[in-house]
Design a protein around this motif. Structure first.
Motif, short mmCIF file in Angstrom:
data_model
loop_
_atom_site.label_atom_id
_atom_site.label_comp_id
_atom_site.label_asym_id
_atom_site.label_seq_id
_atom_site.Cartn_x
_atom_site.Cartn_y
_atom_site.Cartn_z
N HIS A 123 0.36 -0.63 -5.98
CA HIS A 123 0.12 0.82 -6.01
C HIS A 123 1.47 1.50 -6.21
CE1 HIS A 123 -4.09 0.60 -4.73
NE2 HIS A 123 -3.70 -0.40 -3.95
N VAL A 124 1.63 2.12 -7.37
CA VAL A 124 2.92 2.71 -7.72
C VAL A 124 2.83 4.23 -7.55
CG1 VAL A 124 4.72 2.84 -9.46
CG2 VAL A 124 3.21 0.85 -9.40
N ALA A 125 3.68 4.76 -6.69
CA ALA A 125 3.61 6.18 -6.33
C ALA A 125 4.21 7.07 -7.42
CB ALA A 125 4.34 6.38 -5.00
N PRO A 126 3.87 8.36 -7.41
CA PRO A 126 4.35 9.28 -8.45
C PRO A 126 5.86 9.27 -8.64
CG PRO A 126 2.68 10.35 -7.12
CD PRO A 126 2.94 9.01 -6.47
N GLY A 127 6.62 9.20 -7.57
CA GLY A 127 8.07 9.31 -7.70
C GLY A 127 8.75 8.15 -8.42
N ILE A 128 8.04 7.03 -8.54
CA ILE A 128 8.68 5.85 -9.12
C ILE A 128 7.94 5.28 -10.33
CG2 ILE A 128 9.81 5.14 -6.97
CD1 ILE A 128 7.53 3.13 -6.55
N VAL A 129 6.86 5.96 -10.75
CA VAL A 129 5.99 5.37 -11.78
C VAL A 129 6.69 5.22 -13.13
CG1 VAL A 129 4.93 7.51 -12.64
CG2 VAL A 129 3.60 5.38 -12.61
N ARG A 130 7.73 6.00 -13.38
CA ARG A 130 8.41 5.92 -14.68
C ARG A 130 9.53 4.88 -14.68
NH1 ARG A 130 7.48 9.97 -18.39
NH2 ARG A 130 5.92 11.47 -17.74
N ALA A 134 -3.92 -2.98 -15.73
CA ALA A 134 -2.98 -1.90 -15.45
C ALA A 134 -3.60 -0.56 -15.81
CB ALA A 134 -1.69 -2.09 -16.25
N LYS A 135 -3.51 0.35 -14.88
CA LYS A 135 -3.97 1.73 -15.11
C LYS A 135 -2.81 2.61 -14.68
CE LYS A 135 -7.63 4.89 -13.69
NZ LYS A 135 -8.68 5.08 -12.67
N VAL A 136 -2.06 3.04 -15.67
CA VAL A 136 -0.82 3.78 -15.37
C VAL A 136 -0.81 5.08 -16.18
CG1 VAL A 136 1.69 3.71 -15.42
CG2 VAL A 136 0.41 1.60 -15.01
N ASP A 137 -0.50 6.17 -15.52
CA ASP A 137 -0.30 7.42 -16.25
C ASP A 137 0.98 8.07 -15.74
OD1 ASP A 137 -0.96 8.66 -13.85
OD2 ASP A 137 -3.06 8.88 -14.40
N ALA A 138 1.19 9.33 -16.09
CA ALA A 138 2.45 9.98 -15.71
C ALA A 138 2.55 10.23 -14.21
CB ALA A 138 2.58 11.29 -16.47
N VAL A 139 1.42 10.10 -13.52
CA VAL A 139 1.40 10.47 -12.10
C VAL A 139 1.50 9.27 -11.17
CG1 VAL A 139 0.04 11.64 -10.34
CG2 VAL A 139 0.03 12.50 -12.68
N SER A 140 0.78 8.20 -11.48
CA SER A 140 0.79 7.04 -10.59
C SER A 140 0.30 5.81 -11.35
CB SER A 140 -0.11 7.28 -9.37
OG SER A 140 -1.43 7.46 -9.80
N GLY A 141 0.33 4.68 -10.68
CA GLY A 141 -0.09 3.45 -11.34
C GLY A 141 -0.80 2.51 -10.39
N GLU A 142 -1.76 1.76 -10.96
CA GLU A 142 -2.45 0.72 -10.21
C GLU A 142 -2.44 -0.52 -11.10
OE1 GLU A 142 -6.22 1.54 -7.85
OE2 GLU A 142 -6.98 0.26 -9.44
N ILE A 143 -1.75 -1.55 -10.66
CA ILE A 143 -1.53 -2.73 -11.51
C ILE A 143 -1.92 -3.98 -10.73
CG2 ILE A 143 0.19 -4.05 -12.82
CD1 ILE A 143 1.92 -1.45 -12.80
N VAL A 144 -2.66 -4.88 -11.38
CA VAL A 144 -2.97 -6.18 -10.77
C VAL A 144 -2.16 -7.24 -11.51
CG1 VAL A 144 -4.74 -7.92 -10.31
CG2 VAL A 144 -5.28 -5.49 -10.05
#
Ligand code: SF4
Ligand code: SF4
Length: 128
Positions: A6-13, A33-43
């Motif tokens: 679970h990738v939080a908004p502050g570090i997703v880029r 992987a489901k990643v956008d400019a706000v957050s990410g969820e990656i397996v």
């Protein structure tokens, strides 16, 4: 072993996955992987013997990591072995064993498709 990141908004880029690969030299396979400019969820799938090290490396970068030991749960009381989950699952988690549908939960990447497809509502994902 599969890890849910679970990738939080502050570090997703940030190039988190590549930096963990460079640091650990572990084989890390991105399965969903489901990643956008706000957050990410990656397996990701990681060699079992490197799992703790890789998990720690992601956590050191601020990623929340969940070990997917048993990602999908089938209620055997509700399942009528119709096979709908077999045909819809993209990772081949389910198969027939005789006349019964059984799951190899280790293949599941928690896409959630089977949960909505099951006519008996017999499937659920573990809390992430
Ligand atoms: S779709 Fe639901 S009822 Fe049908 S085999 Fe899968 S878990 Fe059982
Ligand atoms: S959530 Fe269901 S459909 Fe998706 S990978 Fe897991 S078992 Fe397969």
């Amino acid at each position: 072993m599969k890890l849910m990141l679970h990738v939080a908004p502050g570090i997703v880029r940030r190039p988190i996955v590549s930096s963990v690969i460079l640091e650990t030299k572990a084989l890390i396979n991105i399965e969903r992987a489901k990643v956008d400019a706000v957050s990410g969820e990656i397996v990701v799938d990681v060699e079992p013997e490197r799992c703790s090290e890789v998990k720690a490396a992601f956590e050191a970068r601020g990623v929340r990591v969940v070990l997917l030991e048993n990602p999908i749960i089938k209620d055997d009381e509700e399942c009528v072995h119709c096979g709908a989950c077999i045909s819809i699952c993209p990772t081949g988690t389910f198969h027939f064993k005789g006349t019964e549908v059984v799951a190899d939960a280790g293949k599941c990447v928690q896409c959630g498709t089977c949960v909505t497809a099951c006519p008996q509502r017999a499937l659920r994902l573990i809390l992430k």
